[in-house]
Design a protein around this motif. Structure first.
Motif, PDB file in Angstrom:
ATOM      1  N   GLY A  60       7.121  -6.133   1.277  1.00  0.00           N
ATOM      2  CA  GLY A  60       7.743  -5.096   0.457  1.00  0.00           C
ATOM      3  C   GLY A  60       8.583  -5.615  -0.689  1.00  0.00           C
ATOM      4  O   GLY A  60       9.092  -4.833  -1.488  1.00  0.00           O
ATOM      5  N   ILE A  61       8.734  -6.919  -0.794  1.00  0.00           N
ATOM      6  CA  ILE A  61       9.571  -7.473  -1.860  1.00  0.00           C
ATOM      7  C   ILE A  61       8.964  -7.209  -3.237  1.00  0.00           C
ATOM      8  O   ILE A  61       9.673  -6.854  -4.177  1.00  0.00           O
ATOM      9  N   GLY A  62       7.655  -7.364  -3.364  1.00  0.00           N
ATOM     10  CA  GLY A  62       7.010  -7.093  -4.653  1.00  0.00           C
ATOM     11  C   GLY A  62       7.234  -5.658  -5.098  1.00  0.00           C
ATOM     12  O   GLY A  62       7.573  -5.399  -6.256  1.00  0.00           O
ATOM     13  N   ALA A  63       7.066  -4.709  -4.178  1.00  0.00           N
ATOM     14  CA  ALA A  63       7.308  -3.301  -4.502  1.00  0.00           C
ATOM     15  C   ALA A  63       8.771  -3.074  -4.862  1.00  0.00           C
ATOM     16  O   ALA A  63       9.089  -2.294  -5.770  1.00  0.00           O
ATOM     17  N   GLY A  64       9.677  -3.780  -4.179  1.00  0.00           N
ATOM     18  CA  GLY A  64      11.098  -3.681  -4.512  1.00  0.00           C
ATOM     19  C   GLY A  64      11.400  -4.218  -5.900  1.00  0.00           C
ATOM     20  O   GLY A  64      12.206  -3.644  -6.643  1.00  0.00           O
ATOM     21  N   LEU A  65      10.747  -5.323  -6.260  1.00  0.00           N
ATOM     22  CA  LEU A  65      10.900  -5.866  -7.614  1.00  0.00           C
ATOM     23  C   LEU A  65      10.467  -4.858  -8.661  1.00  0.00           C
ATOM     24  O   LEU A  65      11.170  -4.617  -9.648  1.00  0.00           O
TER      25      LEU A  65
ATOM     26  N   LEU B 205       6.043   2.544 -18.760  1.00  0.00           N
ATOM     27  CA  LEU B 205       6.028   1.199 -18.200  1.00  0.00           C
ATOM     28  C   LEU B 205       4.580   0.851 -17.904  1.00  0.00           C
ATOM     29  O   LEU B 205       3.916   1.544 -17.129  1.00  0.00           O
ATOM     30  N   HIS B 206       4.085  -0.166 -18.557  1.00  0.00           N
ATOM     31  CA  HIS B 206       2.684  -0.585 -18.463  1.00  0.00           C
ATOM     32  C   HIS B 206       2.548  -1.782 -17.532  1.00  0.00           C
ATOM     33  O   HIS B 206       3.471  -2.579 -17.409  1.00  0.00           O
TER      34      HIS B 206
ATOM     35  N   PHE C  80      -3.497  -5.978 -14.333  1.00  0.00           N
ATOM     36  CA  PHE C  80      -3.580  -6.791 -13.132  1.00  0.00           C
ATOM     37  C   PHE C  80      -5.036  -7.036 -12.768  1.00  0.00           C
ATOM     38  O   PHE C  80      -5.935  -6.345 -13.231  1.00  0.00           O
ATOM     39  N   ASP C  81      -5.245  -8.024 -11.919  1.00  0.00           N
ATOM     40  CA  ASP C  81      -6.570  -8.313 -11.382  1.00  0.00           C
ATOM     41  C   ASP C  81      -6.934  -7.262 -10.337  1.00  0.00           C
ATOM     42  O   ASP C  81      -6.055  -6.649  -9.717  1.00  0.00           O
ATOM     43  N   ASP C  82      -8.237  -7.068 -10.125  1.00  0.00           N
ATOM     44  CA  ASP C  82      -8.718  -6.023  -9.224  1.00  0.00           C
ATOM     45  C   ASP C  82      -8.100  -6.067  -7.834  1.00  0.00           C
ATOM     46  O   ASP C  82      -7.841  -5.021  -7.234  1.00  0.00           O
ATOM     47  N   GLU C  83      -7.862  -7.247  -7.302  1.00  0.00           N
ATOM     48  CA  GLU C  83      -7.337  -7.328  -5.939  1.00  0.00           C
ATOM     49  C   GLU C  83      -5.910  -6.783  -5.812  1.00  0.00           C
ATOM     50  O   GLU C  83      -5.410  -6.596  -4.706  1.00  0.00           O
ATOM     51  N   LEU C  84      -5.258  -6.495  -6.934  1.00  0.00           N
ATOM     52  CA  LEU C  84      -3.900  -5.951  -6.910  1.00  0.00           C
ATOM     53  C   LEU C  84      -3.846  -4.447  -7.158  1.00  0.00           C
ATOM     54  O   LEU C  84      -2.757  -3.870  -7.247  1.00  0.00           O
TER      55      LEU C  84
ATOM     56  N   TYR D 256      -0.360  -2.078  -7.005  1.00  0.00           N
ATOM     57  CA  TYR D 256       0.239  -1.380  -8.143  1.00  0.00           C
ATOM     58  C   TYR D 256       0.064   0.133  -8.081  1.00  0.00           C
ATOM     59  O   TYR D 256       0.980   0.880  -8.447  1.00  0.00           O
ATOM     60  N   PHE D 257      -1.083   0.617  -7.610  1.00  0.00           N
ATOM     61  CA  PHE D 257      -1.298   2.066  -7.552  1.00  0.00           C
ATOM     62  C   PHE D 257      -0.633   2.693  -6.334  1.00  0.00           C
ATOM     63  O   PHE D 257       0.051   3.703  -6.450  1.00  0.00           O
ATOM     64  N   ASP D 258      -0.827   2.142  -5.161  1.00  0.00           N
ATOM     65  CA  ASP D 258      -0.317   2.757  -3.937  1.00  0.00           C
ATOM     66  C   ASP D 258       1.140   2.389  -3.646  1.00  0.00           C
ATOM     67  O   ASP D 258       1.965   3.259  -3.384  1.00  0.00           O
ATOM     68  N   ALA D 259       1.464   1.111  -3.681  1.00  0.00           N
ATOM     69  CA  ALA D 259       2.816   0.685  -3.314  1.00  0.00           C
ATOM     70  C   ALA D 259       3.839   0.920  -4.422  1.00  0.00           C
ATOM     71  O   ALA D 259       5.008   1.166  -4.137  1.00  0.00           O
ATOM     72  N   CYS D 260       3.390   0.864  -5.689  1.00  0.00           N
ATOM     73  CA  CYS D 260       4.339   0.943  -6.803  1.00  0.00           C
ATOM     74  C   CYS D 260       4.272   2.249  -7.594  1.00  0.00           C
ATOM     75  O   CYS D 260       5.162   2.519  -8.397  1.00  0.00           O
ATOM     76  N   GLY D 261       3.212   3.032  -7.415  1.00  0.00           N
ATOM     77  CA  GLY D 261       3.140   4.334  -8.066  1.00  0.00           C
ATOM     78  C   GLY D 261       2.576   4.378  -9.469  1.00  0.00           C
ATOM     79  O   GLY D 261       2.667   5.404 -10.133  1.00  0.00           O
TER      80      GLY D 261
END
Length: 133
Positions: free
Chosen positions: A84-89, A105-106, A109-113, A117-122
């Motif tokens: 969860g640290i990445g999402a917190g960042l 805010l743009h 990212f690479d496909d594996e992310l 970015y979509f689910d965890a970060c919104g």
């Protein structure tokens, strides 16, 4: 494990260089991150482990000087990923960009992310273009 996130937090170049080497394979590079982010960025977020203050994550937020900000180089140390640290960042970056009155805010990212970015970060998918230079 308790983590503290700090918008425009102090950091040492060596710590961010270590994170980048581990996360992106930028081994042997000695980048002056302090000068770079102070010169070009709206802000950045440092994630630190509370028990010892170690820098365990970093994200840079570049901008156009107006209403567009850009998430760059989100990185978390390997032993702390998927906690969860990445999402917190990114959440702290969203807060910093919003406080600066940015409207967008743009991120790219690479496909594996995508899930991160979509689910965890919104983030929402958009059309975009790219020219490889």
């Amino acid at each position: 494990m308790a983590i503290t996130y700090e918008w425009r937090g102090d950091f040492e170049n060596a710590a961010v260089n270590r994170l980048h080497a581990e996360g992106f394979g930028h081994r042997g590079l000695d980048i002056d991150w302090v000068a770079q982010v102070h010169r070009h960025s709206l802000g950045w977020v440092c994630a630190r482990r509370d028990r010892d203050g170690e820098l365990v994550g970093f994200v840079n937020v570049a901008w156009d000087g107006g209403v567009h900000a850009f998430v760059l180089d989100t990185v978390v140390t390997a032993d702390m990923r998927r906690s969860g640290i990445g999402a917190g960042l990114v959440a702290a970056a969203v807060g910093g960009a919003r406080a600066a009155r940015c409207e967008w805010l743009h991120v790219d990212f690479d496909d594996e992310l995508r899930t991160f970015y979509f689910d965890a970060c919104g983030f929402q998918p958009t059309n975009a273009g790219l020219i490889a230079l």
